[in-house]
Design an enzyme around this catalytic site. Structure first.
Site, PDB file in Angstrom:
ATOM      1  N   ASP A  95     125.543 124.673  67.331  1.00  0.00           N
ATOM      2  CA  ASP A  95     125.344 123.260  67.030  1.00  0.00           C
ATOM      3  C   ASP A  95     123.863 122.954  66.820  1.00  0.00           C
ATOM      4  O   ASP A  95     122.986 123.559  67.456  1.00  0.00           O
ATOM      5  CB  ASP A  95     125.893 122.415  68.188  1.00  0.00           C
ATOM      6  CG  ASP A  95     125.669 120.940  67.970  1.00  0.00           C
ATOM      7  OD1 ASP A  95     126.296 120.392  67.054  1.00  0.00           O
ATOM      8  OD2 ASP A  95     124.845 120.348  68.686  1.00  0.00           O
ATOM      9  N   GLU A 100     125.312 125.379  62.142  1.00  0.00           N
ATOM     10  CA  GLU A 100     125.415 124.003  61.662  1.00  0.00           C
ATOM     11  C   GLU A 100     124.053 123.620  61.099  1.00  0.00           C
ATOM     12  O   GLU A 100     123.185 123.127  61.810  1.00  0.00           O
ATOM     13  CB  GLU A 100     125.818 123.053  62.792  1.00  0.00           C
ATOM     14  CG  GLU A 100     126.112 121.654  62.269  1.00  0.00           C
ATOM     15  CD  GLU A 100     125.984 120.570  63.319  1.00  0.00           C
ATOM     16  OE1 GLU A 100     126.648 119.532  63.184  1.00  0.00           O
ATOM     17  OE2 GLU A 100     125.194 120.742  64.271  1.00  0.00           O
TER      18      GLU A 100
END
Length: 1115
Positions: free
Chosen positions: A341, A396
């Site tokens: 993330d 990401e």
């Protein structure tokens, strides 16, 4: 000098993107910093020990039951431990200060030898800060933390010691890395339609089978790392080594992952190493009483937009903590990989905020890039891929950092994929701000194809981000309030619903097929989940109304959500069949603005989407490079997807040698408005060579019989459109109460009675040419287990004329399962050995039946319950016809339709529990396909003179050779889990000395040997075949290299083969002892008079001597 730093494979990077040479110096400099860190770790501690620091840090129970506590708290003045074990006294258990900011405490075991700190007892660290204040803290390495019940008034988490006496033991191996990654993004807590937080076990039992049925091969688990604030969606992590206790215990998560692996589902963890929660009492912030420790001090250590702390990636202990955290989840919980993330935030000092990233390479290789963070990501990927070769990592990243998804050895970041975050942004912007009629085809295609060459991309049209409160799902943008009133099939369609369903399918189709090398879907979006996500919080009255996934909508046959669900499933199944994710980038030949048509192709595949709101186009010319005959394999306008069925899927489209749109050939299509179709060239159909496609299970000539018998119309597609009627939907009225239709999902029962004539017709239909051989002996074909004799676990009970080849196939699979996958040890400890064996066998049968289904949507199994003895006659009561005497074989025939392999296996297990001799009848439907004979095979496969492919010495029937092939494939499948069985393989099996998977077949005078698997562990399986019967011998022992002499097994020259066959009336196992290198053996038995098994053994080991241990030679 930076330009002198060696990067092993940097030239491969420049071959892919020559423009990067301009920044070669910076790429080399970054790589040099990475190698310095890696070398420092290796020199100081060793990388293996470094990434397993959780074995030393934190609170750990030692082998002598002492409790070792070891922490890094450089800013602390003192550290103490308190908890249930000392009545929460603050300073009774002080740590000893060590060098480099380390602290240690050893709590000795109690006088009785047990740990002083018990399983499930609560503890906390106490830190004395610089100011002298004593503050409670949780260990950063705590593997289990729990929030007290709200009724206590204390909401601060406690560390709970997790030291169960019987810890969970994983039963399944990790699945192989998926070829075409199809990710189901998931959140455990919302994985239920109920107003609650769902659990790990509920997810395992309810969602994983659904994911498998939908055709996904991976789940990406969000919010697993412990986060005190539920509404943070798991992105404000407070305890990095602890899995969230709101869903269950650590063992519950292990069970969930085990179930996923049982379904061959790859499990990715959404890992958050880009930042950490600011929470002080529950998290890492100010752990040692300072604002630094694990984080940068001052403003650099804060992310203002996320209101969170930022790690100091240059710190030795931070690297230890984060790299160990990765290894912890891969080893302790058996995760298969990660989605990282917030990578964009990590890569840039600006965290990517207010930065458009135009694509100018200077934006990526300047001072704004955080080299320390980039080096950490390189280290993370190095650790993951070096120690876990099967792992996948996904970044990401919205910035498009060049080489982020290239190997570290090239100077890249080491990721396998990045998320294509621009695609969902595009769709939401179009839906929000642009009228559908004005969508720009060129802009859509550009956004879908604008990705870095040779760097993996995960495409998706919406994820959890688009579903959060403040936004809406694509389905809700398209249909909005009409979803509340007009999604029922009982009410008329509105234009909004018609358009919304059509566009939902097309948006997903074009994104899936054109947008990347992997696919991601957020749970529920596959069927157009309405509304948005909003977790319980003060602002919504702690409501769970929007914090749940209403799967009941997709499962309700009266709601139109089912059409979108089926479309999603069909897309996944067709990708698995045609591999468009991994076949290279498609060529876009048409993006017509006024027609709103987009077309693109891959070798043998053609994709056409008409986004026009009202225009349909007859005879629309589409360019295609590969000439041939094309057929529609997927059509969004089919009725099962809520379409109008304006296109006949059986139509053949012949290419013309007329170049068009930059392609060498072209064809003409009818393209209705708002319809997407996929066409495949006949030879490109991955299943066109399947020996047992679902439509071929029943001979085409007999489909009419079944359709008339069951009152079915529209038989053109064979079983593709087969729907068995169950008019009154009543519960099964089986008089013995053995099983009911409500017990097993996906079973379709002929609920009305069938008479003798109908039963015989159905048998003819199912058994084809085998019908003539059906007699009393077929009722005595089954597997049996004998637990009274420990050495004799199973046997074949069969007579001449029975499906010996089929049973030998299952036997081979079963032998490999139970003896060669470490399951024997489990079975020996199982108090119910018989049940364990039946489960193994059910698994084997289920695997083979599923293999027959050709990975199509459904497998239809025919079976009989309540078998009768040979001379038993029992009346059957029919409401309409009175009493009819049955034929002694079938009292009632059932057809079970399965869309999920695991469901089918579990059903077979239940059948065993009902009637342990009924398995032979299940085998009938399987064996019938193998007994059609050469004429039927010739009709099925127009491949020239099949007779010339038969073994000339024996001219054995095709059935026997097919069976032999299946045995080899069955045993091989235990190891490689690749259940493709094509007609090409079957034809290979008919030829002599042919390669089948990883096995080799040898033939001499009717005896065949299936050679050792060319994988580790290797498995010796011998098959003996004569004109009438199959037999099979196997070894119970693993071998590292049976091909090597004179050290075949565990350093010995001798090993044993075992055999049991009910046909020979055996009452115990036959055990052959083979000495593979007997120099005294004259090999006199190696002649035409020797038994077949002796001959094939000596084809492998010419000097072998064989001791039959007093048993008679086979044949």
């Amino acid at each position: 000098m930076a330009d002198q730093i060696e990067v092993p494979d940097i030239e491969k990077l420049f071959e892919i993107d020559g423009y990067l040479r301009t920044h070669e110096r910076e790429i080399r400099r970054r790589y040099g910093e990475f190698t310095k860190i890696l070398k420092s770790i290796d020199d100081a501690e060793g990388l293996t020990k470094f990434i397993r620091s959780y074995e030393n840090f934190g609170i750990n129970i030692q082998h002598d039951n002492s409790v070792k506590c070891y922490e890094w708290a450089p800013g602390a003045e003192a550290v103490f431990l308190r908890g249930d074990f000392n009545n929460w006294q603050m300073e009774t258990h002080p740590f000893t200060k060590l060098e480099f900011g380390k602290w240690e405490l050893i709590v000795p075991p109690l006088p009785d030898g047990s740990p002083a700190i018990k399983h499930l007892s609560k503890v906390k660290l106490v830190i004395r800060t610089k100011s002298g204040e004593l503050v409670d803290r949780l260990s950063p390495w705590a593997p289990y933390v729990v929030q007290p019940d709200k009724s206590t008034g204390n909401l601060t988490y406690d560390q709970v010691i997790w030291n169960p006496s019987n810890p969970y033991v994983f039963q399944e191996e990790k699945p192989p890395k998926p070829r075409g990654l199809k990710i189901y993004e998931s959140h455990v807590g919302i994985a239920s339609p109920e107003y609650k937080i769902a659990t790990y076990r509920e997810f395992a039992d309810n969602i994983i089978p659904r994911v498998k049925r939908q055709g996904y091969n991976a789940v990406q688990m969000m919010a697993i790392m412990e986060h005190a604030y539920y509404a943070s969606f798991g992105y404000q992590v407070t305890s990095f080594f602890a899995v969230s206790s709101r869903y269950g215990t650590p063992d519950d998560l292990k069970y969930m992952i085990d179930v996923a692996h049982r379904h061959k589902i790859y499990v990715l963890l959404d890992i958050v190493h880009s930042h950490a929660s600011k929470n002080v009492l529950d998290g890492l912030n100010q752990f040692d009483g300072t604002d630094s420790c694990y984080f940068h001090s001052g403003s650099r250590g804060y992310h203002d937009q996320w209101d969170s702390r930022l790690f100091d990636y240059s710190n030795w202990e931070v690297l230890r903590f984060l790299l160990s955290n990765l290894n912890w989840y891969l080893e302790e919980y058996q995760f298969d990989g990660f989605r990282f993330d917030g990578v964009t935030s990590m890569l840039y000092h600006s965290h990517g905020l207010n930065h458009g990233f135009s694509g100018d390479y200077n934006e990526y290789f300047g001072l704004n890039t955080d080299t320390q963070a980039f080096n950490y990501l390189q280290l993370a990927n190095e650790v993951i891929h070096r120690f876990h070769e099967n792992a996948i990592t996904i970044a990401e990243d919205v910035s498009g950092m060049p080489a982020l998804c290239r190997p570290v050895s090239e100077g890249g970041g080491g990721f396998d994929y990045r998320l294509s975050m621009a695609i969902p942004d595009m769709w939401i912007k179009l839906l929000k701000h642009v009228d559908y009629e004005n969508w720009d085809m060129g802009h859509i295609v550009h956004t879908l194809t604008n990705r870095r060459w040779k760097e993996g991309t995960v495409s998706y049209c919406e994820s959890h981000d688009q579903a959060l409160v403040g936004d809406k799902t694509i389905a809700f943008w398209l249909m909005d309030a009409d979803m509340y009133r007009y999604m029922s099939t009982l009410v008329p369609l509105t234009n909004v619903i018609v358009r919304g369903i059509a566009l939902h399918k097309l948006i997903r189709m074009i994104t899936y097929t054109l947008g990347g090398e992997a696919w991601l879907n957020f749970m529920g979006n596959e069927f157009g989940h309405p509304e948005w996500l909003d977790f319980p919080r003060a602002g919504n009255g702690d409501s769970y109304h929007y914090a749940r996934r209403q799967y009941n909508l997709a499962d309700d046959e009266l709601l139109r959500y089912k059409f979108l669900n089926e479309w999603d499933k069909a897309l996944n199944e067709n990708e698995e069949r045609y591999h468009w994710l991994t076949n290279g980038s498609p060529y876009v030949s048409i993006k017509h603005e006024s027609d709103k048509v987009i077309a693109f192709d891959q070798p043998g595949l053609l994709f056409v989407i008409n986004l026009h709101p009202y225009k349909s186009f007859p005879d629309y010319r589409i360019g295609v490079d590969t000439p041939g005959v094309y057929k529609i394999v997927l059509n969004s306008d089919d009725s099962e997807f809520g379409g109008n069925k304006l296109i006949h899927s059986n139509t053949e489209f012949h290419t013309q040698s007329q170049p068009y749109s930059g392609r060498a050939n072209s064809l003409l299509l009818y393209i209705p408005s708002r319809v997407g179709i996929i066409l495949a060239k006949n030879s490109a159909n991955k299943d066109s060579n399947q020996l047992f496609c679902r439509s071929e299970i029943v001979p085409k000539a007999n489909v009419k019989i079944l359709s008339e018998m069951l009152e079915i119309s529209d038989i053109d597609e064979g079983l593709e459109d087969l729907n068995l009627k169950d008019d009154d939907k009543r519960k099964d009225s089986n008089s013995n109460g053995l099983i009911s239709t409500r017990e097993i999902d996906k079973i379709i029962t002929i609920s009305r009675p069938i008479d003798l004539t109908t039963a015989k017709k159905l048998k003819t239909l199912l058994l084809g040419a085998a019908t003539n051989s059906i007699g009393p002996e077929w009722r005595n074909q089954y597997f049996i287990f004998e637990t009274k004799v420990p050495e004799l676990w199973y046997g074949l009970v069969q007579t001449k004329g029975g499906p010996c080849g089929l049973l030998a196939t299952l036997q081979g699979y079963f032998c490999a399962e139970i003896f060669h996958l470490n399951k024997a040890d489990v079975a020996e400890k199982d108090v119910n050995l018989s049940s364990y064996c039946y489960r193994c066998l059910s698994h084997a049968i289920g695997m083979m039946l599923w293999q027959i289904g050709g990975h199509r949507r459904k497998v239809i199994v025919a079976f009989e319950l309540n078998q009768m003895n040979e001379n038993t006659k029992r009346p059957i009561s029919f409401p309409d016809n009175g009493e009819i005497v049955a034929d002694g074989i079938t009292e009632r025939i059932w057809l079970a339709e399965f869309e999920d392999q695991v469901e089918m296996i579990e059903f077979i297990i239940k059948l065993f529990m009902i009637d342990r001799t009924s398995i032979g009848c299940i085998s009938l439907a399987y064996s019938c396909i193998l007994t059609r004979g050469i004429d039927q095979i010739k009709l099925d496969y127009d491949c020239g003179s099949i007779e010339s492919l038969l073994t000339p010495e024996r001219l054995l029937c095709t059935q026997e050779l097919v069976n032999l092939t299946l045995i080899g494939r069955a045993v091989s499948n235990v190891f490689d889990r690749n259940f493709a069985l094509t007609s090409e393989m079957i034809l290979q099996g008919i030829t002599r000395q042919s390669l089948i998977g990883f096995l080799t077949i040898h033939e001499h005078e009717g005896a065949f040997k299936v050679g050792s698997c060319y994988k580790n562990p290797k498995l010796p399986i011998y098959v003996v075949l004569n004109e009438y019967h199959f037999t099979l011998l196997f070894s119970k022992h693993k071998s590292n290299d049976l091909e090597t002499k004179p050290n075949p097994i565990n350093g010995l020259t001798c090993f044993d083969l075992y055999y049991y066959d009910g046909l020979l009336g055996q009452d115990q196992e036959i055990c052959l002892t083979i000495d593979v290198d007997d120099s005294n053996n004259s090999c006199e038995d190696n002649s035409s008079n020797s038994s077949p098994i002796e001959f094939v053994i000596r084809t492998k080991w010419p000097n072998a001597s064989i001791d039959w241990n007093g048993s008679e030679k086979l044949f």
